[in-house]
Write an enzyme that holds these catalytic residues in place. Structure first.
Site, PDB file in Angstrom:
ATOM      1  N   GLY A  47       3.129  31.165  18.942  1.00 46.37           N
ATOM      2  CA  GLY A  47       4.728  31.213  19.737  1.00 46.37           C
ATOM      3  C   GLY A  47       5.750  31.360  18.616  1.00 46.37           C
ATOM      4  O   GLY A  47       5.438  30.712  17.567  1.00 46.37           O
ATOM      5  N   ARG A  51      14.057  28.953  19.967  1.00 50.37           N
ATOM      6  CA  ARG A  51      15.220  28.277  20.054  1.00 50.37           C
ATOM      7  C   ARG A  51      15.287  27.424  18.644  1.00 50.37           C
ATOM      8  O   ARG A  51      16.313  26.620  18.774  1.00 50.37           O
ATOM      9  CB  ARG A  51      14.988  27.410  21.273  1.00 50.37           C
ATOM     10  CG  ARG A  51      15.594  28.150  22.419  1.00 50.37           C
ATOM     11  CD  ARG A  51      15.663  27.317  23.783  1.00 50.37           C
ATOM     12  NE  ARG A  51      14.170  27.163  24.334  1.00 50.37           N
ATOM     13  CZ  ARG A  51      13.911  26.031  24.930  1.00 50.37           C
ATOM     14  NH1 ARG A  51      14.762  25.033  25.020  1.00 50.37           N
ATOM     15  NH2 ARG A  51      12.891  25.752  25.325  1.00 50.37           N
ATOM     16  N   GLN A 109      -3.483  36.387  16.824  1.00 50.24           N
ATOM     17  CA  GLN A 109      -3.046  37.016  17.961  1.00 50.24           C
ATOM     18  C   GLN A 109      -1.639  37.886  17.786  1.00 50.24           C
ATOM     19  O   GLN A 109      -0.686  37.294  17.716  1.00 50.24           O
ATOM     20  CB  GLN A 109      -2.703  35.910  19.061  1.00 50.24           C
ATOM     21  CG  GLN A 109      -2.559  36.475  20.476  1.00 50.24           C
ATOM     22  CD  GLN A 109      -1.578  35.428  21.459  1.00 50.24           C
ATOM     23  OE1 GLN A 109      -1.146  34.363  20.944  1.00 50.24           O
ATOM     24  NE2 GLN A 109      -1.978  35.652  22.751  1.00 50.24           N
ATOM     25  N   THR A 115      -0.997  32.513  27.407  1.00 44.56           N
ATOM     26  CA  THR A 115      -1.850  31.528  26.942  1.00 44.56           C
ATOM     27  C   THR A 115      -3.293  31.761  27.226  1.00 44.56           C
ATOM     28  O   THR A 115      -4.187  31.491  26.188  1.00 44.56           O
ATOM     29  CB  THR A 115      -1.590  30.014  27.389  1.00 44.56           C
ATOM     30  OG1 THR A 115      -1.442  30.200  28.884  1.00 44.56           O
ATOM     31  CG2 THR A 115      -0.369  29.466  27.101  1.00 44.56           C
ATOM     32  N   TYR A 136      -2.123  22.386  21.512  1.00 46.17           N
ATOM     33  CA  TYR A 136      -0.813  23.324  21.323  1.00 46.17           C
ATOM     34  C   TYR A 136      -0.390  22.856  19.971  1.00 46.17           C
ATOM     35  O   TYR A 136      -0.027  21.711  19.760  1.00 46.17           O
ATOM     36  CB  TYR A 136       0.040  23.187  22.374  1.00 46.17           C
ATOM     37  CG  TYR A 136      -0.720  23.699  23.710  1.00 46.17           C
ATOM     38  CD1 TYR A 136      -0.487  25.136  23.946  1.00 46.17           C
ATOM     39  CD2 TYR A 136      -1.357  22.899  24.343  1.00 46.17           C
ATOM     40  CE1 TYR A 136      -1.259  25.670  24.995  1.00 46.17           C
ATOM     41  CE2 TYR A 136      -1.991  23.400  25.659  1.00 46.17           C
ATOM     42  CZ  TYR A 136      -1.809  24.670  25.681  1.00 46.17           C
ATOM     43  OH  TYR A 136      -2.612  25.244  26.811  1.00 46.17           O
ATOM     44  N   GLY A 137      -0.278  23.765  18.991  1.00 44.33           N
ATOM     45  CA  GLY A 137       0.540  23.403  17.570  1.00 44.33           C
ATOM     46  C   GLY A 137       1.891  22.932  17.659  1.00 44.33           C
ATOM     47  O   GLY A 137       2.336  22.402  16.666  1.00 44.33           O
ATOM     48  N   GLY A 173       4.237  24.564  34.689  1.00 38.93           N
ATOM     49  CA  GLY A 173       3.476  24.925  35.784  1.00 38.93           C
ATOM     50  C   GLY A 173       3.044  23.487  36.728  1.00 38.93           C
ATOM     51  O   GLY A 173       3.086  22.502  36.272  1.00 38.93           O
ATOM     52  N   TYR A 420      12.838  14.696 -26.025  1.00 37.68           N
ATOM     53  CA  TYR A 420      12.470  16.100 -25.824  1.00 37.68           C
ATOM     54  C   TYR A 420      13.490  16.812 -26.868  1.00 37.68           C
ATOM     55  O   TYR A 420      14.451  16.647 -27.140  1.00 37.68           O
ATOM     56  CB  TYR A 420      13.159  16.537 -24.593  1.00 37.68           C
ATOM     57  CG  TYR A 420      13.022  18.095 -24.063  1.00 37.68           C
ATOM     58  CD1 TYR A 420      12.027  18.646 -24.060  1.00 37.68           C
ATOM     59  CD2 TYR A 420      14.081  18.701 -23.590  1.00 37.68           C
ATOM     60  CE1 TYR A 420      11.634  19.922 -23.842  1.00 37.68           C
ATOM     61  CE2 TYR A 420      14.049  20.071 -23.063  1.00 37.68           C
ATOM     62  CZ  TYR A 420      12.790  20.706 -23.364  1.00 37.68           C
ATOM     63  OH  TYR A 420      12.591  22.231 -22.919  1.00 37.68           O
TER      64      TYR A 420
HETATM   65  C1  UD1 Z   1       2.577  26.820  29.629  1.00 33.05           C
HETATM   66  C2  UD1 Z   1       1.815  26.503  30.783  1.00 33.05           C
HETATM   67  C3  UD1 Z   1       2.572  25.691  31.897  1.00 33.05           C
HETATM   68  C4  UD1 Z   1       2.437  24.253  31.200  1.00 33.05           C
HETATM   69  C5  UD1 Z   1       3.410  24.371  30.013  1.00 33.05           C
HETATM   70  C6  UD1 Z   1       3.380  23.056  29.146  1.00 33.05           C
HETATM   71  C7  UD1 Z   1       0.785  28.791  30.786  1.00 33.05           C
HETATM   72  C8  UD1 Z   1       0.632  30.060  31.617  1.00 33.05           C
HETATM   73  N1  UD1 Z   1       1.494  27.860  31.288  1.00 33.05           N
HETATM   74  O1  UD1 Z   1       3.712  27.267  29.910  1.00 33.05           O
HETATM   75  O2  UD1 Z   1       1.671  25.513  32.942  1.00 33.05           O
HETATM   76  O3  UD1 Z   1       3.238  23.563  32.112  1.00 33.05           O
HETATM   77  O4  UD1 Z   1       2.749  25.236  28.870  1.00 33.05           O
HETATM   78  O5  UD1 Z   1       4.469  23.201  28.231  1.00 33.05           O
HETATM   79  O6  UD1 Z   1      -0.333  28.474  30.248  1.00 33.05           O
HETATM   80  N2  UD1 Z   1       1.303  30.685  22.928  1.00 33.05           N
HETATM   81  C9  UD1 Z   1       0.472  31.332  22.107  1.00 33.05           C
HETATM   82  N3  UD1 Z   1       0.312  32.714  22.547  1.00 33.05           N
HETATM   83  C10 UD1 Z   1       0.863  33.262  23.543  1.00 33.05           C
HETATM   84  C11 UD1 Z   1       1.435  32.485  24.341  1.00 33.05           C
HETATM   85  C12 UD1 Z   1       1.779  31.193  24.239  1.00 33.05           C
HETATM   86  O7  UD1 Z   1       0.017  31.074  21.221  1.00 33.05           O
HETATM   87  O8  UD1 Z   1       0.704  34.693  23.821  1.00 33.05           O
HETATM   88  C13 UD1 Z   1       1.413  29.135  22.704  1.00 33.05           C
HETATM   89  C14 UD1 Z   1       2.745  28.764  22.255  1.00 33.05           C
HETATM   90  O9  UD1 Z   1       2.978  28.761  20.783  1.00 33.05           O
HETATM   91  C15 UD1 Z   1       2.796  27.531  22.983  1.00 33.05           C
HETATM   92  C16 UD1 Z   1       1.847  27.505  23.848  1.00 33.05           C
HETATM   93  O10 UD1 Z   1       0.845  28.473  23.935  1.00 33.05           O
HETATM   94  O11 UD1 Z   1       2.794  26.367  21.866  1.00 33.05           O
HETATM   95  C17 UD1 Z   1       2.509  27.307  25.342  1.00 33.05           C
HETATM   96  O12 UD1 Z   1       3.221  28.630  25.486  1.00 33.05           O
HETATM   97  P1  UD1 Z   1       4.329  28.800  26.466  1.00 33.05           P
HETATM   98  O13 UD1 Z   1       4.880  30.386  26.560  1.00 33.05           O
HETATM   99  O14 UD1 Z   1       5.650  27.979  25.812  1.00 33.05           O
HETATM  100  O15 UD1 Z   1       3.907  28.455  27.847  1.00 33.05           O
HETATM  101  P2  UD1 Z   1       4.828  28.042  28.887  1.00 33.05           P
HETATM  102  O16 UD1 Z   1       5.645  28.978  29.604  1.00 33.05           O
HETATM  103  O17 UD1 Z   1       5.780  26.828  28.432  1.00 33.05           O
END
Ligand code: UD1
Ligand code: CA
Length: 492
Positions: A47, A51, A109, A115, A136-137, A173, A420
């Site tokens: 991601g 922000r 990616q 995700t 998650y990182g 979610g 020195y």
């Molecule tokens: C995701 C969950 C949601 C959960 C929330 C918790 C999904 C679809 N939804 O939503 O149910 O309540 O996290 O915080 O999984 N990332 C990638 N590649 C991508 C997309 C995301 O590496 O293509 C990583 C992001 O860096 C981040 C994490 O996955 O660390 C979550 O992604 P984000 O887009 O924030 O998911 P949410 O919409 O918050």
């Protein structure tokens, strides 16, 4: 029975025993392999983190001195992962460059399509017969004990899912249950008003057998509000396939909080520092204010250690029994032995401080310095790459660099080792029982022999012999009758 018969019976018994034994161990071994199905950990970190308002990829921002991703990687190692796979994207190679320790697998990616898509990129790296834990990182503070039950569930062929009940579940979610059983997850943006009222939310953290993960990810579609491949859609597929969803909750809500902004980063930093302070207090350390200490690394303390307010500890710091640290000190990669007192505003960087020393206020101890027993270092004294032996004192306004100092040496105020020459550094050697008068410069390389005395204001360019007084000083003279100049009077 004759002897031959006896031997034959003995042989038969032995063979049977061996057969039983190997058969049993083989069974035990295969059972063990099944129970300890290898754990592979997937860390999503692609991601952008808009922000954060920063050019640095979000997961490389630091909490307690360590990158967010570094915290997650450490947890993954602690869980005993056979492989740790990091999915990165935004920020390009900065993420693998910052973290690569040879023990991680990095998967790019290129486009962030959700995700589920992120997980898909890593699937070819994962062994079919293992279990996968997804982390998650940008969620740095999850306890190991919160994750272990998820892994255990996955090993029992269930899907371990970490959920949490939030007072304000907006954006997350939602966990949809029927008759108490999880049936699917619906993303906030796709949820109905009734579903949005659900307070149990998905943390995103889950564990499952890798062969299931592979088959379900292949089925994901992106026909949703965001046009993304949702990892969360695998829950409904698991239910369809009769895989039990085994939900667990973290001990603390903050264990599952992610960092999306500097406000959230600062919030988690305080929570984490609070945890560290509590652990120190539980170990018997006296903290004058547990809300005013920062540990960015590992701080280990002996008994009866007292730490005053606003101290920062970085890297590996060890404080021996009875060590006292005054207010506003910074200690980085330092070992401080028992009974030493460090007064306010002292900085110690990459140094070893012996027993019963007194340092500060306002001392600066730089890399490569070793202080032995009962050494005193006072205000505005800087020591670099020097070894100071027992009982020596450098109490005021001095610079000691690249110096080997013996026992019971007394260094007068304002003494400087001129180490020195503009191109090279040279060593100064000061032997036992030397007394150096104030405002002395020692032009290295130079040696002051045992028991020598240097007169105040000396510029020492040659070695000073043992036991003698050496000084370099212009003769004092008085010009009698000399008058101060006076300003000429302005004419009106
Ligand atoms: C995701 C969950 C949601 C959960 C929330 C918790 C999904 C679809 N939804 O939503 O149910 O309540 O996290 O915080 O999984 N990332 C990638 N590649 C991508 C997309 C995301 O590496 O293509 C990583 C992001 O860096 C981040 C994490 O996955 O660390 C979550 O992604 P984000 O887009 O924030 O998911 P949410 O919409 O918050
Ligand atoms: Ca998020």
């Amino acid at each position: 029975m004759n002897e031959k018969g006896n031997l034959r019976v003995a042989f038969f018994i032995r063979a049977a025993a061996l057969w039983l034994y190997t058969g049993r161990t083989f069974c035990a071994l295969s059972r063990q392999i099944r129970m300890n199905t290898s754990l592979e950990i997937l860390i999503l970190a692609a991601g952008k983190g808009t922000r954060m308002r920063s050019d640095l990829p979000k997961v490389l921002h630091r909490l307690a001195g360590k990158t967010l991703l570094g915290h997650v990687v450490d947890t993954a190692h602690a869980l005993g992962a056979a492989q740790i796979c990091v999915v990165y994207g935004f920020g390009g190679e900065a993420v693998p460059q910052a973290l690569d320790d040879g023990a991680l697998t990095f998967v790019l990616q290129a486009e962030q399509q959700g995700t589920g898509h992120a997980v898909k990129q890593a699937l070819p790296q994962l062994a079919d017969d293992g279990v996968t834990l997804v982390l998650y990182g940008d969620v740095p503070l999850t306890h190991m004990s919160t994750l272990q039950p998820l892994v255990a569930a996955a090993r029992a062929d269930k899907l371990g899912l970490l959920t949490v009940a939030l007072a304000h579940p907006d954006g997350y979610g939602r966990i949809v249950r029927e008759n108490g059983k999880v049936v699917r997850i619906v993303e906030h943006k796709d949820a109905s008003a009734a579903e949005r009222a659900i307070q149990e939310v998905n943390t995103g953290i889950l564990a499952v057998a890798t062969r299931h993960l592979k088959s379900w990810i292949a089925e994901l579609k992106n026909d949703n509000t965001q046009g993304e491949y949702y990892l969360t859609d695998i829950i409904a597929l698991a239910v369809r396939d009769g895989v039990v969803i085994d939900t667990h909750q973290p001990g603390y809500e903050w264990e599952v909080l992610g960092v999306n902004s500097k406000v959230q980063l600062a919030g988690l930093e305080r929570i984490h520092q609070g945890e560290i302070a509590q652990a120190l207090l539980n170990d018997g350390v006296t903290l004058m204010d547990p809300a005013r200490i920062d540990v960015r690394g590992a701080l280990t303390c002996g008994r009866d250690v007292v730490i005053d307010v606003n101290c920062v500890f970085e890297g590996q710091v060890q404080l021996g029994d009875g060590v006292q640290v005054g207010a506003n000190c910074v200690l980085r990669n330092a070992v401080v032995a028992a009974g030493t007192r460090i007064d306010a505003f002292t900085l110690i960087d990459d140094a070893k401080i012996g027993e019963a020393n007194r340092l500060g206020p306002f001392s600066r101890i730089r890399p490569g310095t070793t202080l032995a027993r009962d050494v005193h270092v006072g205000n505005f004294v800087e020591i670099k790459n020097s070894q100071i032996d027992d009982g020596s004192k450098i109490n005021h306004l001095s610079y000691v660099g690249d110096t080997t100092m013996g026992k019971k040496v007394n260094i007068g105020a304002g003494t400087i080792t001129c180490n020195y020459d503009g191109a090279n550094k040279h060593r100064t050697v000061i032997e036992d029982d030397v007394f150096i008068g104030s405002d002395t410069q020692l032009i290295a390389p130079v040696t002051v022999r045992k028991g020598a005395t240097l007169g105040a204001g000396t510029t020492l360019t040659k070695d000073a012999p043992a036991g003698e007084l050496t000084l370099s000083r212009a003769k004092q003279l008085t010009l009698s009758g000399w008058q101060r100049p006076i300003k000429p009077k302005k004419e009106s």
